[in-house]
Structure formats: structure tokens, C-alpha cells
Design an enzyme around this catalytic site. Structure first.
Site, PDB file in Angstrom:
ATOM      1  N   HIS A   1      -7.122   4.958  -7.650  1.00 14.61           N
ATOM      2  CA  HIS A   1      -7.519   3.641  -7.170  1.00 14.61           C
ATOM      3  C   HIS A   1      -6.944   2.524  -8.036  1.00 14.61           C
ATOM      4  O   HIS A   1      -6.725   1.406  -7.554  1.00 14.61           O
ATOM      5  CB  HIS A   1      -9.036   3.534  -7.103  1.00 14.61           C
ATOM      6  CG  HIS A   1      -9.629   4.261  -5.940  1.00 14.61           C
ATOM      7  ND1 HIS A   1     -10.940   4.674  -5.908  1.00 14.61           N
ATOM      8  CD2 HIS A   1      -9.085   4.659  -4.754  1.00 14.61           C
ATOM      9  CE1 HIS A   1     -11.179   5.295  -4.763  1.00 14.61           C
ATOM     10  NE2 HIS A   1     -10.070   5.293  -4.056  1.00 14.61           N
TER      11      HIS A   1
ATOM     12  N   HIS B   1      -1.185   7.494   3.738  1.00 18.97           N
ATOM     13  CA  HIS B   1      -0.773   7.320   2.349  1.00 18.97           C
ATOM     14  C   HIS B   1       0.689   7.685   2.151  1.00 18.97           C
ATOM     15  O   HIS B   1       1.457   6.925   1.545  1.00 18.97           O
ATOM     16  CB  HIS B   1      -1.645   8.186   1.427  1.00 18.97           C
ATOM     17  CG  HIS B   1      -3.003   7.627   1.149  1.00 18.97           C
ATOM     18  ND1 HIS B   1      -3.207   6.521   0.350  1.00 18.97           N
ATOM     19  CD2 HIS B   1      -4.232   8.027   1.550  1.00 18.97           C
ATOM     20  CE1 HIS B   1      -4.504   6.275   0.263  1.00 18.97           C
ATOM     21  NE2 HIS B   1      -5.142   7.157   0.988  1.00 18.97           N
TER      22      HIS B   1
END
Length: 407
Positions: free
Chosen positions: A254, A383
Site C-alpha cells: 500500500h 493490478h
């Protein structure tokens, strides 16, 4: 100075690498096109492309497919229009709650599978609506108007400049939880909406979220970003929830993701003087120091003291590390950025990418063996597709337009 990748002596500018990026993106788009069902929903696919047993289609999967095939549309992939059409119809007709408003977390053939209203899913509706707007989909205006109103009414807390997390079907709060993950993806959706509409309110709200999590929380916690909070936005270091969306401790992947979004916001804001690039580097350097494994890839989580907690290596932190290194190479390159970018791609090609069928292996254990602890099959296109396509454009924002301009 405008960004340029054509003359840089980096992996990013290498013609062979760039050809590989486009080929890997096209192979993944081909693979996931096989997930489309006759009823317009999307199956989760096993590693060989076989549909897995159905357990509800989750909101973030529907919306990410729309966004991903909007990127596919920008590079001319032939399956993109039918995949976007199916996703937009399924989102509007199946996920949308016509009684109470908002979007169900999960639906199946019988109707509603899980009826929670979660910020994490709703910010991906915003991303899907914005990407569909960028490519001129006819259903995008109603979707963008609807999700904008829902976020304003229920999720956005203007008093603090952040998103609240979770409600029942009829909009009753059912926990005291506040989280970083939904807000981080909120930044992603808000920036995409600013790019699609030009309305400054979206950019400003993204900036408020970034100010709290990056310039305040990360800087106060040795450039690790606390994931979990209470209703007063106090860090809850003992929280342990869903191991996929809310694991305990901190998640280095993250930090890579937030760093890339911070650079995107800085770019869209006119590249003002300030700490954005230094802050992005601090996030990246700390995450790499904490989580990079000797044989490549990144440990999934750290404990409250910054030690590796879950050493398993997922595909998505690698893609996000690639994304932010690619952005840094365009705006403030250092030799170590190119080395890290090349290292992560080499690891991905050797251990994660399915060169035969398309798509990426989602999960490796500490020894580098494929496993299915958190994920079944190949659960995600989004992603890896962004890791393929974002480096191809000269800029670090407005990726859909950048890809379309490349022809």
C-alpha cells in the site's frame, strides 16, 4: 520540463521491454475475456482459464473489470467493448440497490449474496464510472451521477476529509471501523473523476486524504502507513480483520500504491513546489527496506514494530512497486529506480507471469512456490494490467488519454 521516456537510458525506454509490456497486457486481456458469462456476469477463472465454482460476484471485481477493459479499449483490444458493456449493465442492473440506493457488495444468480454497503466497493464504482466516461460509454453519465450522489450523501465526511467505511443495506453504520485501504482507493477514484470531468472538488478531496495518510500519518510512523483506525481516527494497532482486505499491522504494498497516487495528484495539481516527490521516495524506500525478500518480491504484511509478519508474496505489491518506480523514472530518475524497476520486472517474468496462458500467478509462499491461501485461480486483471500499461505513456496521470494518444 515535460516527461520523456524515449531518450532515457533505462529499462523503461528499452524497445524490447516496451514490446513485452504491450504483449503481456494483450495476453491478460485475452485470458480474462474468457470470464464473461452468458448472463453478463464475470466468473473467477482458475489458472488454466476454467471457471471456478461461483460464490457471488463482488463489487470490486465488476468495477475493476470495467476499468481494465477501458484501458484495453485505449489500446484497441478487440474484446474491450463487449466486456465494458457487460460490466456496466451488471453493475447497474444487479449490484445497484434500487430501494435504498448504493451498490451491494456481492450478488449471485439468486439475487443479493451480501448486502453490505462498503466504501471500498463504492470507490471502485467511481473509478469504473470515470473510466467509462473517458471512453465515451453511453451509460457512464448516469452511473457517475449516481455514485457521486451516494458518496456525497453517505461516505464522504467533509469535517475530516476522509471516507467512512461500512453500512448496512439501509445505511445504518454497523461498526466503529475506519480504514486506510478504502481511502487509498478513494484517492484513485477521485483522481480519475477529476481527469474525466475537470471538476476541482475531486482533486481537492483526494488531496485531503493524501495529506492525512501520507504527510501526517506516514511521516509520524517512520514512513509506514497505519491501516486501521477508530471513529475518531486514532490508530488501532491491535485491529485484525479480513486477512485479504484488512490484515493486521501494515502493508508495504500500500505504501507503493499511495506513493504513485501522491505523484499523480502532484502532477494533476500543476506540480507545485513542496514535499510530494520526497514523500513518495520515503514511502518507497521504507517499503522496500522492510519487505523486499532476498529472492525477489515483497512480504505481504509487517507487525506493529515493522518486522515481517506474513512473508507470503503476492503479485500486486510487485505491480505497485513497478508502477511507482516507473513514475519516478519519468519525473525524478535515479539509477536505483531503474535498477529496482528492472529487478521487479525480472522477478515477475520469472515467477509470476504465465507466459503460456496470460495473466499472473497471484500468490507465492515464503519459498517462492505458488499457493492458494488467500486467492483462488487468477482473481484479478487490474493490478497487473496497470503495471503493463502505465509505464508505456510519457506522463504519470491521464493514463487512458496517454494510451489512446500512443495509437
Amino acid at each position: 520540463m515535460p516527461d520523456s521516456i524515449a531518450s532515457a537510458n533505462t529499462r523503461l525506454a528499452d524497445p524490447g521491454h516496451r514490446a513485452f509490456l504491450k504483449a503481456d497486457a494483450e495476453a491478460a486481456l485475452d485470458f480474462f475475456a474468457g470470464s464473461l458469462r452468458a448472463d453478463g456476469g464475470f466468473d473467477t477463472l482458475d489458472t488454466d482459464g476454467t471457471p471456478l465454482p461461483r460464490a457471488g460476484q463482488e463489487l470490486h471485481n465488476t468495477t475493476r473489470m470495467i476499468h481494465s477493459y477501458a484501458l484495453g479499449h485505449a489500446i484497441g483490444h478487440p474484446a474491450s467493448e463487449r466486456m465494458i458493456d457487460a460490466g456496466m449493465a451488471f453493475l447497474w442492473n444487479r449490484h445497484r440497490d434500487t430501494e435504498h440506493g448504493g451498490y451491494f457488495w456481492s450478488v449471485d444468480e439468486t439475487g443479493v449474496h451480501r448486502d453490505e454497503k462498503l466504501a471500498y466497493g463504492h470507490v471502485f464504482v467511481l473509478l469504473a464510472a470515470s473510466s467509462a466516461t473517458e471512453i465515451g460509454h453511453p451509460d457512464a453519465p448516469r452511473l457517475l451521477a449516481d455514485i457521486s450522489e451516494i458518496l456525497e450523501r453517505h461516505f464522504w465526511d467533509d469535517s475530516v476529509g476522509r471516507l467512512e467505511d461500512e453500512f448496512t443495506r439501509d445505511w445504518q453504520p454497523f461498526s466503529q471501523y475506519r480504514g486506510m485501504n478504502a481511502n487509498m482507493h478513494g484517492v484513485e477514484g477521485l483522481l480519475a473523476t477529476f481527469e474525466a470531468t475537470g471538476d476541482r472538488v475531486w482533486l481537492d478531496r483526494a488531496g485531503r486524504i493524501l495529506d492525512f495518510f501520507v504527510h501526517r500519518m506516514a511521516s509520524e510512523h517512520d514512513w509506514r502507513i497505519p491501516e486501521h483506525y477508530d471513529t475518531e481516527w486514532r490508530v488501532d494497532p491491535d485491529y485484525s480483520g479480513d486477512p485479504m482486505f484488512r490484515p493486521s499491522g501494515t502493508t508495504p504494498g500500500h505504501s507503493f500504491e499511495f506513493a504513485r497516487l501522491l505523484l499523480q495528484h502532484w502532477d494533476l495539481s500543476g506540480r507545485p513546489e513542496g514535499p510530494a516527490i520526497d514523500a513518495a521516495r520515503n514511502l518507497v524506500d521504507r517499503a522496500e527496506a522492510d519487505a523486499l525478500q532476498p529472492s525477489g518480491g515483497y512480504a505481504y504484511t509487517l507487525d506493529r514494530n515493522g518486522r515481517v509478519d506474513i512473508p507470503d508474496r503476492y503479485w500486486w505489491p510487485v505491480t505497485e512497486a513497478i508502477g511507482v518506480r516507473g513514475a519516478l523514472l519519468k519525473v525524478a530518475p535515479r539509477p536505483e529506480d531503474d535498477a529496482a524497476y528492472a529487478r521487479d520486472w525480472d522477478f515477475a517474468r520469472a515467477r509470476l507471469i504465465d507466459g503460456e496462458r496470460g495473466g499472473w500467478v497471484p500468490e507465492l509462499d515464503a519459498e517462492g512456490r505458488p499457493q492458494s491461501t488467500q486467492f483462488a485461480g487468477k482473481p484479478d486483471l487490474y493490478h497487473a494490467l496497470q503495471a503493463d500499461l502505465f509505464p508505456l505513456v510519457p506522463g504519470i496521470s491521464a493514463h487512458l488519454r496517454g494510451l489512446a494518444a500512443l495509437g
